[in-house]
Design a protein around this motif. Structure first.
Motif, PDB file in Angstrom:
ATOM      1  N   VAL A 140     -12.848  95.782  52.890  1.00 20.17           N
ATOM      2  CA  VAL A 140     -11.610  94.919  53.117  1.00 20.17           C
ATOM      3  C   VAL A 140     -12.198  93.555  52.858  1.00 20.17           C
ATOM      4  O   VAL A 140     -11.748  92.891  51.820  1.00 20.17           O
ATOM      5  CB  VAL A 140     -10.932  95.108  54.260  1.00 20.17           C
ATOM      6  N   VAL A 141     -13.225  93.307  53.368  1.00 23.33           N
ATOM      7  CA  VAL A 141     -13.627  91.773  53.195  1.00 23.33           C
ATOM      8  C   VAL A 141     -14.305  91.852  51.830  1.00 23.33           C
ATOM      9  O   VAL A 141     -14.154  90.642  51.182  1.00 23.33           O
ATOM     10  CB  VAL A 141     -14.846  91.663  54.512  1.00 23.33           C
ATOM     11  N   GLY A 142     -15.045  92.681  51.355  1.00 26.75           N
ATOM     12  CA  GLY A 142     -15.296  92.572  49.868  1.00 26.75           C
ATOM     13  C   GLY A 142     -14.495  92.275  49.086  1.00 26.75           C
ATOM     14  O   GLY A 142     -14.538  91.516  47.837  1.00 26.75           O
ATOM     15  N   ARG A 143     -13.157  93.149  49.101  1.00 29.66           N
ATOM     16  CA  ARG A 143     -12.092  93.014  48.290  1.00 29.66           C
ATOM     17  C   ARG A 143     -11.548  91.521  48.251  1.00 29.66           C
ATOM     18  O   ARG A 143     -11.192  90.907  47.385  1.00 29.66           O
ATOM     19  CB  ARG A 143     -10.918  93.850  48.592  1.00 29.66           C
ATOM     20  N   SER A 186       1.682  86.512  57.671  1.00 28.74           N
ATOM     21  CA  SER A 186       2.065  87.684  58.552  1.00 28.74           C
ATOM     22  C   SER A 186       2.809  88.548  57.933  1.00 28.74           C
ATOM     23  O   SER A 186       3.956  88.395  57.336  1.00 28.74           O
ATOM     24  CB  SER A 186       2.603  87.313  59.734  1.00 28.74           C
ATOM     25  N   SER A 187       2.621  89.953  57.818  1.00 29.07           N
ATOM     26  CA  SER A 187       3.491  90.835  56.986  1.00 29.07           C
ATOM     27  C   SER A 187       4.812  91.103  57.833  1.00 29.07           C
ATOM     28  O   SER A 187       5.892  91.230  57.172  1.00 29.07           O
ATOM     29  CB  SER A 187       2.807  92.356  57.063  1.00 29.07           C
ATOM     30  N   ASN A 188       4.830  90.741  59.170  1.00 24.88           N
ATOM     31  CA  ASN A 188       6.089  90.970  59.833  1.00 24.88           C
ATOM     32  C   ASN A 188       7.095  89.777  59.586  1.00 24.88           C
ATOM     33  O   ASN A 188       8.189  89.889  60.060  1.00 24.88           O
ATOM     34  CB  ASN A 188       6.153  91.250  61.342  1.00 24.88           C
ATOM     35  N   VAL A 189       6.583  88.577  58.768  1.00 26.89           N
ATOM     36  CA  VAL A 189       7.617  87.719  58.360  1.00 26.89           C
ATOM     37  C   VAL A 189       7.576  87.585  57.017  1.00 26.89           C
ATOM     38  O   VAL A 189       7.936  86.440  56.202  1.00 26.89           O
ATOM     39  CB  VAL A 189       7.301  86.404  59.154  1.00 26.89           C
ATOM     40  N   GLY A 190       7.271  88.544  56.180  1.00 22.26           N
ATOM     41  CA  GLY A 190       7.410  88.615  54.869  1.00 22.26           C
ATOM     42  C   GLY A 190       6.104  88.390  54.049  1.00 22.26           C
ATOM     43  O   GLY A 190       6.346  88.256  52.690  1.00 22.26           O
ATOM     44  N   ALA A 191       5.144  88.191  54.497  1.00 21.02           N
ATOM     45  CA  ALA A 191       4.063  87.875  53.600  1.00 21.02           C
ATOM     46  C   ALA A 191       3.636  89.138  52.928  1.00 21.02           C
ATOM     47  O   ALA A 191       3.752  90.143  53.632  1.00 21.02           O
ATOM     48  CB  ALA A 191       2.788  87.308  54.628  1.00 21.02           C
ATOM     49  N   ARG A 192       3.007  89.114  51.749  1.00 26.00           N
ATOM     50  CA  ARG A 192       2.509  90.297  50.858  1.00 26.00           C
ATOM     51  C   ARG A 192       1.270  89.845  50.792  1.00 26.00           C
ATOM     52  O   ARG A 192       0.645  88.906  50.234  1.00 26.00           O
ATOM     53  CB  ARG A 192       3.264  90.160  49.632  1.00 26.00           C
ATOM     54  N   PHE A 193       0.339  90.884  50.986  1.00 30.16           N
ATOM     55  CA  PHE A 193      -1.037  90.901  50.960  1.00 30.16           C
ATOM     56  C   PHE A 193      -1.498  91.545  49.663  1.00 30.16           C
ATOM     57  O   PHE A 193      -1.023  92.737  49.493  1.00 30.16           O
ATOM     58  CB  PHE A 193      -1.777  91.544  52.079  1.00 30.16           C
ATOM     59  N   ARG A 194      -2.676  90.991  48.802  1.00 26.36           N
ATOM     60  CA  ARG A 194      -2.971  91.783  47.605  1.00 26.36           C
ATOM     61  C   ARG A 194      -4.158  92.649  48.096  1.00 26.36           C
ATOM     62  O   ARG A 194      -4.649  93.547  47.271  1.00 26.36           O
ATOM     63  CB  ARG A 194      -3.588  90.841  46.821  1.00 26.36           C
ATOM     64  N   VAL A 195      -4.521  92.757  49.359  1.00 24.16           N
ATOM     65  CA  VAL A 195      -5.493  93.791  49.847  1.00 24.16           C
ATOM     66  C   VAL A 195      -4.791  94.687  50.768  1.00 24.16           C
ATOM     67  O   VAL A 195      -4.135  94.431  51.762  1.00 24.16           O
ATOM     68  CB  VAL A 195      -6.800  93.215  50.477  1.00 24.16           C
ATOM     69  N   ALA A 196      -4.921  96.038  50.449  1.00 24.96           N
ATOM     70  CA  ALA A 196      -4.163  97.184  51.277  1.00 24.96           C
ATOM     71  C   ALA A 196      -4.728  97.110  52.784  1.00 24.96           C
ATOM     72  O   ALA A 196      -5.830  96.979  53.102  1.00 24.96           O
ATOM     73  CB  ALA A 196      -4.167  98.405  50.699  1.00 24.96           C
ATOM     74  N   GLY A 197      -4.050  97.104  53.685  1.00 27.16           N
ATOM     75  CA  GLY A 197      -4.172  97.376  55.100  1.00 27.16           C
ATOM     76  C   GLY A 197      -4.277  96.140  55.982  1.00 27.16           C
ATOM     77  O   GLY A 197      -4.029  96.193  57.061  1.00 27.16           O
ATOM     78  N   ILE A 198      -4.228  95.090  55.315  1.00 30.13           N
ATOM     79  CA  ILE A 198      -4.112  93.775  56.094  1.00 30.13           C
ATOM     80  C   ILE A 198      -2.758  93.518  56.739  1.00 30.13           C
ATOM     81  O   ILE A 198      -1.676  93.493  55.687  1.00 30.13           O
ATOM     82  CB  ILE A 198      -4.492  92.398  55.293  1.00 30.13           C
ATOM     83  N   GLU A 199      -2.598  93.342  57.898  1.00 24.65           N
ATOM     84  CA  GLU A 199      -1.050  93.014  58.406  1.00 24.65           C
ATOM     85  C   GLU A 199      -0.957  91.383  58.747  1.00 24.65           C
ATOM     86  O   GLU A 199      -0.034  91.021  58.806  1.00 24.65           O
ATOM     87  CB  GLU A 199      -1.236  93.683  59.764  1.00 24.65           C
TER      88      GLU A 199
END
Length: 159
Positions: free
Chosen positions: A51-54, A127-140
């Motif tokens: 994840v950190v590498g991505r 934060s994903s619980n307030v609508g953020a979208r992450f380009r790396v899977a698994g980050i919340e």
């Protein structure tokens, strides 16, 4: 001259944003590093390193994993702490570059600013619980901190 938000020098070689060129990334500055912390759904340390590498690939800079541990509140998540270089002396340049890099990983970010008369320190949270979208899977959830202090602001438990 810029192209697609990037400064171009020489024969079409991409060197980074105009702020990165002005700031002199990689040099010694007051804002030497971006400290990152995130909560991610990873099974083990090896998954955390991936994840950190991505994230490092998205940031286009070296990223060093400083810490990995299970999050006590939600055991399915791990807390990852890592750092990437910055090297800026002006707070406005440091914040601009940090936001440009953070937007490569997630959007939107909520950013705090320093109090009047305080040392320059900025924090951003996605934060994903307030609508953020992450380009790396698994980050919340993810946070960055930049400061003109010499110490690591996340090592002493401050956040």
């Amino acid at each position: 001259m810029t192209r697609h938000g990037w400064a171009w020098l020489g024969l079409g070689r991409r060197v980074g944003s105009a702020a990165e060129v002005i700031c002199g990334v990689g040099g010694v500055g007051v804002f030497e590093a971006i400290r990152w912390r995130c909560y991610a759904r990873v099974a083990n340390r090896r998954s955390a390193e991936r994840v950190v590498g991505r994230i490092g690939e998205l940031l286009a800079h070296t990223v060093e994993l400083e810490g990995y541990e299970r999050y006590w509140k939600f055991p399915e998540l791990a807390e990852l702490r890592f750092v990437s270089p910055l090297g800026c002396s002006a707070p406005q340049d440091a914040l601009l570059i940090t936001l440009q890099r953070a937007w490569r990983v997630a959007t939107p970010w909520s950013v705090s600013n320093p109090e009047a008369g305080a040392r320059a320190e900025f924090e951003g949270v996605a934060s994903s619980n307030v609508g953020a979208r992450f380009r790396v899977a698994g980050i919340e959830w993810m946070e960055f901190t930049i400061t003109d202090r010499d110490q690591n602001p996340l090592a002493d438990g401050a956040s």
